[in-house]
Design a protein around this motif. Sequence first.
Motif, short mmCIF file in Angstrom:
data_model
loop_
_atom_site.label_atom_id
_atom_site.label_comp_id
_atom_site.label_asym_id
_atom_site.label_seq_id
_atom_site.Cartn_x
_atom_site.Cartn_y
_atom_site.Cartn_z
N GLN A 182 -8.45 -0.84 12.58
CA GLN A 182 -8.03 -2.23 12.41
C GLN A 182 -7.61 -2.45 10.95
O GLN A 182 -8.22 -1.91 10.03
CB GLN A 182 -9.16 -3.20 12.76
N VAL A 183 -6.56 -3.26 10.78
CA VAL A 183 -6.03 -3.56 9.46
C VAL A 183 -6.13 -5.06 9.21
O VAL A 183 -5.75 -5.87 10.05
CB VAL A 183 -4.55 -3.12 9.34
N VAL A 184 -6.66 -5.42 8.04
CA VAL A 184 -6.70 -6.81 7.60
C VAL A 184 -5.82 -6.91 6.35
O VAL A 184 -6.11 -6.28 5.34
CB VAL A 184 -8.13 -7.27 7.28
N MET A 185 -4.74 -7.68 6.43
CA MET A 185 -3.86 -7.84 5.28
C MET A 185 -4.04 -9.22 4.68
O MET A 185 -3.92 -10.24 5.37
CB MET A 185 -2.40 -7.64 5.66
N VAL A 186 -4.33 -9.26 3.38
CA VAL A 186 -4.56 -10.51 2.66
C VAL A 186 -3.24 -11.01 2.10
O VAL A 186 -2.48 -10.26 1.49
CB VAL A 186 -5.58 -10.31 1.52
N VAL A 187 -2.97 -12.30 2.34
CA VAL A 187 -1.75 -12.93 1.85
C VAL A 187 -2.15 -14.10 0.95
O VAL A 187 -2.89 -14.98 1.36
CB VAL A 187 -0.88 -13.45 3.02
N GLU A 188 -1.67 -14.10 -0.29
CA GLU A 188 -2.04 -15.17 -1.22
C GLU A 188 -1.21 -16.41 -0.96
O GLU A 188 0.03 -16.37 -0.96
CB GLU A 188 -1.85 -14.71 -2.67
N ALA A 189 -1.89 -17.53 -0.73
CA ALA A 189 -1.22 -18.79 -0.41
C ALA A 189 -0.27 -19.21 -1.53
O ALA A 189 -0.63 -19.18 -2.71
CB ALA A 189 -2.26 -19.88 -0.17
N GLU A 190 0.92 -19.61 -1.16
CA GLU A 190 1.91 -20.18 -2.06
C GLU A 190 2.36 -19.23 -3.17
O GLU A 190 2.98 -19.67 -4.14
CB GLU A 190 1.37 -21.49 -2.68
N THR A 191 2.04 -17.94 -3.04
CA THR A 191 2.42 -16.97 -4.06
C THR A 191 3.13 -15.77 -3.45
O THR A 191 4.22 -15.39 -3.89
CB THR A 191 1.19 -16.49 -4.84
N THR A 192 2.53 -15.15 -2.45
CA THR A 192 3.15 -14.00 -1.82
C THR A 192 4.42 -14.43 -1.10
O THR A 192 4.41 -15.36 -0.30
CB THR A 192 2.20 -13.35 -0.79
N THR A 193 5.53 -13.75 -1.38
CA THR A 193 6.79 -14.13 -0.77
C THR A 193 6.86 -13.66 0.68
O THR A 193 6.20 -12.70 1.08
CB THR A 193 7.97 -13.51 -1.53
N GLN A 194 7.67 -14.37 1.46
CA GLN A 194 7.87 -13.98 2.85
C GLN A 194 8.45 -12.58 2.94
O GLN A 194 8.09 -11.80 3.83
CB GLN A 194 8.80 -14.99 3.53
N HIS A 195 9.33 -12.24 2.00
CA HIS A 195 9.91 -10.89 1.99
C HIS A 195 8.83 -9.83 1.81
O HIS A 195 8.86 -8.79 2.48
CB HIS A 195 10.95 -10.79 0.87
N ALA A 196 7.89 -10.07 0.88
CA ALA A 196 6.83 -9.10 0.63
C ALA A 196 5.94 -8.92 1.85
O ALA A 196 5.55 -7.80 2.20
CB ALA A 196 5.99 -9.54 -0.58
N VAL A 197 5.62 -10.04 2.51
CA VAL A 197 4.79 -9.96 3.72
C VAL A 197 5.50 -9.16 4.80
O VAL A 197 4.92 -8.27 5.44
CB VAL A 197 4.43 -11.36 4.23
N LYS A 198 6.79 -9.47 5.03
CA LYS A 198 7.55 -8.77 6.07
C LYS A 198 7.67 -7.29 5.76
O LYS A 198 7.56 -6.44 6.65
CB LYS A 198 8.93 -9.40 6.22
N GLU A 199 7.90 -6.95 4.49
CA GLU A 199 8.05 -5.55 4.12
C GLU A 199 6.72 -4.80 4.29
O GLU A 199 6.69 -3.66 4.77
CB GLU A 199 8.55 -5.43 2.68
N ALA A 200 5.62 -5.43 3.89
CA ALA A 200 4.31 -4.80 4.05
C ALA A 200 4.00 -4.58 5.53
O ALA A 200 3.51 -3.51 5.92
CB ALA A 200 3.23 -5.67 3.41
N LEU A 201 4.28 -5.58 6.35
CA LEU A 201 4.03 -5.44 7.79
C LEU A 201 4.95 -4.39 8.40
O LEU A 201 4.54 -3.65 9.31
CB LEU A 201 4.23 -6.78 8.49
N ARG A 202 6.17 -4.30 7.92
CA ARG A 202 7.09 -3.28 8.43
C ARG A 202 6.55 -1.88 8.16
O ARG A 202 6.66 -0.98 9.00
CB ARG A 202 8.47 -3.44 7.78
N GLN A 203 5.93 -1.71 7.01
CA GLN A 203 5.43 -0.39 6.63
C GLN A 203 4.20 0.03 7.43
O GLN A 203 3.86 1.21 7.46
CB GLN A 203 5.13 -0.35 5.13
N ILE A 204 3.53 -0.95 8.06
CA ILE A 204 2.36 -0.61 8.87
C ILE A 204 2.57 -1.00 10.32
O ILE A 204 1.61 -1.23 11.06
CB ILE A 204 1.07 -1.26 8.31
N GLU A 205 3.84 -1.07 10.75
CA GLU A 205 4.13 -1.54 12.10
C GLU A 205 3.58 -0.62 13.18
O GLU A 205 3.43 -1.03 14.34
CB GLU A 205 5.63 -1.73 12.27
N ALA A 206 3.27 0.63 12.84
CA ALA A 206 2.69 1.55 13.82
C ALA A 206 1.25 1.18 14.14
O ALA A 206 0.71 1.62 15.17
CB ALA A 206 2.77 2.98 13.31
N CYS A 207 0.61 0.39 13.28
CA CYS A 207 -0.77 -0.03 13.52
C CYS A 207 -0.77 -1.13 14.59
O CYS A 207 -0.01 -2.10 14.49
CB CYS A 207 -1.40 -0.55 12.23
#
Length: 280
Positions: A230-255
């Motif tokens: 199981q993977v828990v990804m932390v996203v910082e409110a009002e700071t982490t960009t949508q692009h960064a979140v999407k790219e991080a999720l893309r890199q672990i999409e096999a999970c």
Amino acid sequence: MSSKDSGKQESTILGVAETSVAYGPDVADSADTLAAASNPQYRTLNLARLAEQGMLTQEGGRSSVAEDFRIIKRPLLRQARASGAEAIRHGNLIVVTSAMPGEGKTYCAVNLAMSIAMEMDITVLLVDADVARPSVLKVLGLPPEPGLMDVLLDPQLAMADVILKTNVANLRILPAGRSNKHATELLASRAMSRLLAEIASRYSDRIVVFDSPPLLITSEAHALVGQMGQVVMVVEAETTTQHAVKEALRQIEACEHIHLIYNKTKSFPGNDYYGYGYYD
């Protein structure tokens, strides 16, 4: 906290607070002193000071942070305990990561481990796997110790030799250990796979929480995340960009089992108090 199911992936959004703290030496009471004298791997956490700094402790009582992590741990524990056709390989191995540094992943990993340790029939092992910039021991007010990297580098060193017991009855800690320029290769090695298999299967009642490096900064995170249930990804409110979140999720999409923690939020629509929100 928001929970959404998309295909095989589960996303959980949670609002929590983070506090910057300064750490000093712990003060042990007589019982802790006796325990430390009889067990060289015993460490005393200054729970009162941790609670004062906004961290979750068994003595902290009912708080918004405690409620946040009571909610976030439930789907994780449910999937960790799943059996039969719903069983997840290494489901009791939970890695906490983020897209970028500074989003609060260590804070969330420590508080998640503390919350799980409050369960009646579960022990939790908190592993500092951010081997380039380890911070779990610092957050807990402990000095650096041998740990994960040392076990991977020394075949004669047993994991039991570096796991720390604490004055939180159900909490154990595996430090990061010494730094190594080949950390990525070590985390992707057969020795690491064997170690994870041992950790996952040796104790049926144990949940293992890994504090991982950020996904978009280091290669170590990918070597580690791919071996977790199981993977828990932390996203910082009002700071982490949508692009960064999407790219991080893309890199672990096999999970298949991914949860999101929405961290450092000061308000959540639909709630009357600081803390979390839950939506189906």
